[in-house]
Design a protein around this motif. Structure first.
Motif, PDB file in Angstrom:
ATOM      1  N   ASN A  32       0.876  -0.957  -0.007  1.00  0.00           N
ATOM      2  CA  ASN A  32       0.032   0.056  -0.005  1.00  0.00           C
ATOM      3  C   ASN A  32       0.909   1.298   0.178  1.00  0.00           C
ATOM      4  O   ASN A  32       1.741   1.308   0.971  1.00  0.00           O
ATOM      5  CB  ASN A  32      -0.941  -0.018   1.341  1.00  0.00           C
ATOM      6  N   PRO A  33       0.645   2.017  -0.972  1.00  0.00           N
ATOM      7  CA  PRO A  33       1.770   3.509  -1.180  1.00  0.00           C
ATOM      8  C   PRO A  33       1.227   4.490  -0.364  1.00  0.00           C
ATOM      9  O   PRO A  33       1.809   5.685  -0.421  1.00  0.00           O
ATOM     10  CB  PRO A  33       1.603   3.507  -2.692  1.00  0.00           C
ATOM     11  N   PHE A  34      -0.143   4.295   0.312  1.00  0.00           N
ATOM     12  CA  PHE A  34      -0.708   5.678   0.977  1.00  0.00           C
ATOM     13  C   PHE A  34      -0.325   5.850   2.334  1.00  0.00           C
ATOM     14  O   PHE A  34      -0.188   4.746   2.957  1.00  0.00           O
ATOM     15  CB  PHE A  34      -2.167   5.478   0.472  1.00  0.00           C
ATOM     16  N   VAL A  35      -0.191   6.861   2.716  1.00  0.00           N
ATOM     17  CA  VAL A  35       0.095   7.538   3.951  1.00  0.00           C
ATOM     18  C   VAL A  35      -0.984   8.548   4.338  1.00  0.00           C
ATOM     19  O   VAL A  35      -1.447   9.234   3.587  1.00  0.00           O
ATOM     20  CB  VAL A  35       1.368   7.838   4.263  1.00  0.00           C
ATOM     21  N   ARG A  36      -1.410   8.740   5.568  1.00  0.00           N
ATOM     22  CA  ARG A  36      -2.499   9.574   5.829  1.00  0.00           C
ATOM     23  C   ARG A  36      -1.792  10.977   6.113  1.00  0.00           C
ATOM     24  O   ARG A  36      -1.064  10.763   7.116  1.00  0.00           O
ATOM     25  CB  ARG A  36      -3.169   9.197   6.931  1.00  0.00           C
ATOM     26  N   GLY A  37      -2.094  12.080   5.529  1.00  0.00           N
ATOM     27  CA  GLY A  37      -1.773  13.437   5.889  1.00  0.00           C
ATOM     28  C   GLY A  37      -0.161  13.392   5.306  1.00  0.00           C
ATOM     29  O   GLY A  37       0.220  12.740   4.227  1.00  0.00           O
ATOM     30  N   ALA A  38       0.467  14.535   5.524  1.00  0.00           N
ATOM     31  CA  ALA A  38       1.749  14.853   4.927  1.00  0.00           C
ATOM     32  C   ALA A  38       2.908  13.871   5.228  1.00  0.00           C
ATOM     33  O   ALA A  38       2.896  13.048   6.364  1.00  0.00           O
ATOM     34  CB  ALA A  38       2.177  16.064   5.692  1.00  0.00           C
ATOM     35  N   ILE A  39       3.660  13.582   4.412  1.00  0.00           N
ATOM     36  CA  ILE A  39       4.924  12.689   4.626  1.00  0.00           C
ATOM     37  C   ILE A  39       6.191  13.573   5.310  1.00  0.00           C
ATOM     38  O   ILE A  39       6.698  14.301   4.927  1.00  0.00           O
ATOM     39  CB  ILE A  39       5.630  12.216   3.241  1.00  0.00           C
ATOM     40  N   ALA A  40       6.281  13.057   6.558  1.00  0.00           N
ATOM     41  CA  ALA A  40       7.118  13.734   7.447  1.00  0.00           C
ATOM     42  C   ALA A  40       8.811  13.474   7.141  1.00  0.00           C
ATOM     43  O   ALA A  40       9.005  12.343   6.481  1.00  0.00           O
ATOM     44  CB  ALA A  40       7.203  12.990   8.981  1.00  0.00           C
ATOM     45  N   ALA A  41       9.546  14.687   7.197  1.00  0.00           N
ATOM     46  CA  ALA A  41      11.083  14.512   6.938  1.00  0.00           C
ATOM     47  C   ALA A  41      11.618  13.559   7.925  1.00  0.00           C
ATOM     48  O   ALA A  41      12.466  12.802   7.114  1.00  0.00           O
ATOM     49  CB  ALA A  41      11.730  15.889   7.329  1.00  0.00           C
ATOM     50  N   SER A  42      11.291  13.028   8.835  1.00  0.00           N
ATOM     51  CA  SER A  42      11.909  11.968   9.795  1.00  0.00           C
ATOM     52  C   SER A  42      11.482  10.862   9.083  1.00  0.00           C
ATOM     53  O   SER A  42      12.412   9.771   9.288  1.00  0.00           O
ATOM     54  CB  SER A  42      11.144  12.143  11.318  1.00  0.00           C
ATOM     55  N   PHE A  43      10.376  10.706   8.571  1.00  0.00           N
ATOM     56  CA  PHE A  43       9.875   9.354   7.856  1.00  0.00           C
ATOM     57  C   PHE A  43      10.984   9.254   6.831  1.00  0.00           C
ATOM     58  O   PHE A  43      11.475   8.048   6.392  1.00  0.00           O
ATOM     59  CB  PHE A  43       8.605   9.114   7.301  1.00  0.00           C
ATOM     60  N   ILE A  44      11.115  10.245   5.725  1.00  0.00           N
ATOM     61  CA  ILE A  44      12.075   9.976   4.655  1.00  0.00           C
ATOM     62  C   ILE A  44      13.419   9.538   5.088  1.00  0.00           C
ATOM     63  O   ILE A  44      14.083   9.049   4.282  1.00  0.00           O
ATOM     64  CB  ILE A  44      11.868  11.480   3.986  1.00  0.00           C
ATOM     65  N   ALA A  45      13.904  10.471   6.044  1.00  0.00           N
ATOM     66  CA  ALA A  45      15.296  10.162   6.607  1.00  0.00           C
ATOM     67  C   ALA A  45      15.483   8.784   6.973  1.00  0.00           C
ATOM     68  O   ALA A  45      16.394   8.013   6.823  1.00  0.00           O
ATOM     69  CB  ALA A  45      15.567  11.258   7.792  1.00  0.00           C
TER      70      ALA A  45
END
Length: 148
Positions: free
Chosen positions: A9-22
């Motif tokens: 599942n490629p979906f996340v609820r709301g914005a994608i956080a910088a901490s998630f990307i890192a």
């Protein structure tokens, strides 16, 4: 008995956080066959349209169809490019101007493969995924976004 298909599942609820990307980037340090990563981050712009400023985009999708379509795009991309891995996350729900709404991350032994695959993935996601964005204006009106 029918087999139930289980796709990523490629979906996340709301914005994608910088901490998630890192965290996702950091987790690839143990994969020593990777020589290059290519990353695309889509960010909500505070466009001014007909004199009204966009404050957010509310994303919605036909999720079941979108998950199946994303799986097909992933399989076709892996067949075309010698990638080590590929990840796609797309926001659903409200994402404020300035926040990240799309994170595409490709990895490969060599730079050109990673960058070419990432670029193609972004274009296909924008063109083929059944995801819609409602641009919300500061005066509390809205319009449906058209991809460019």
């Amino acid at each position: 008995m029918n087999e139930v298909k289980k796709y990523k599942n490629p979906f996340v609820r709301g914005a994608i956080a910088a901490s998630f990307i890192a965290e996702k980037i950091q987790s690839h340090q143990t994969k020593t066959d990777i020589g290059a990563h290519s990353i695309f981050l889509g960010q909500v712009r505070a466009d001014v349209i007909n004199g009204k400023k966009v404050t957010a985009i509310e994303y919605s999708a036909y999720e079941e169809m979108a998950i199946e379509k994303m799986h097909a795009i992933r399989e076709e991309t892996f067949a075309k490019y010698a990638l080590t891995c590929m990840h796609v996350w797309h926001s659903l729900g409200n994402v404020q101007a300035g926040e990240i709404c799309l994170f595409v991350f490709t990895s490969a032994p060599h730079r050109k493969v990673a960058t070419d695959a990432c670029s193609e993935l972004v274009e296909r996601i924008k063109a083929e995924l059944p995801v819609w964005g409602k641009e919300l204006f500061e005066d509390e009106t809205h319009q449906w976004k058209t991809n460019q």
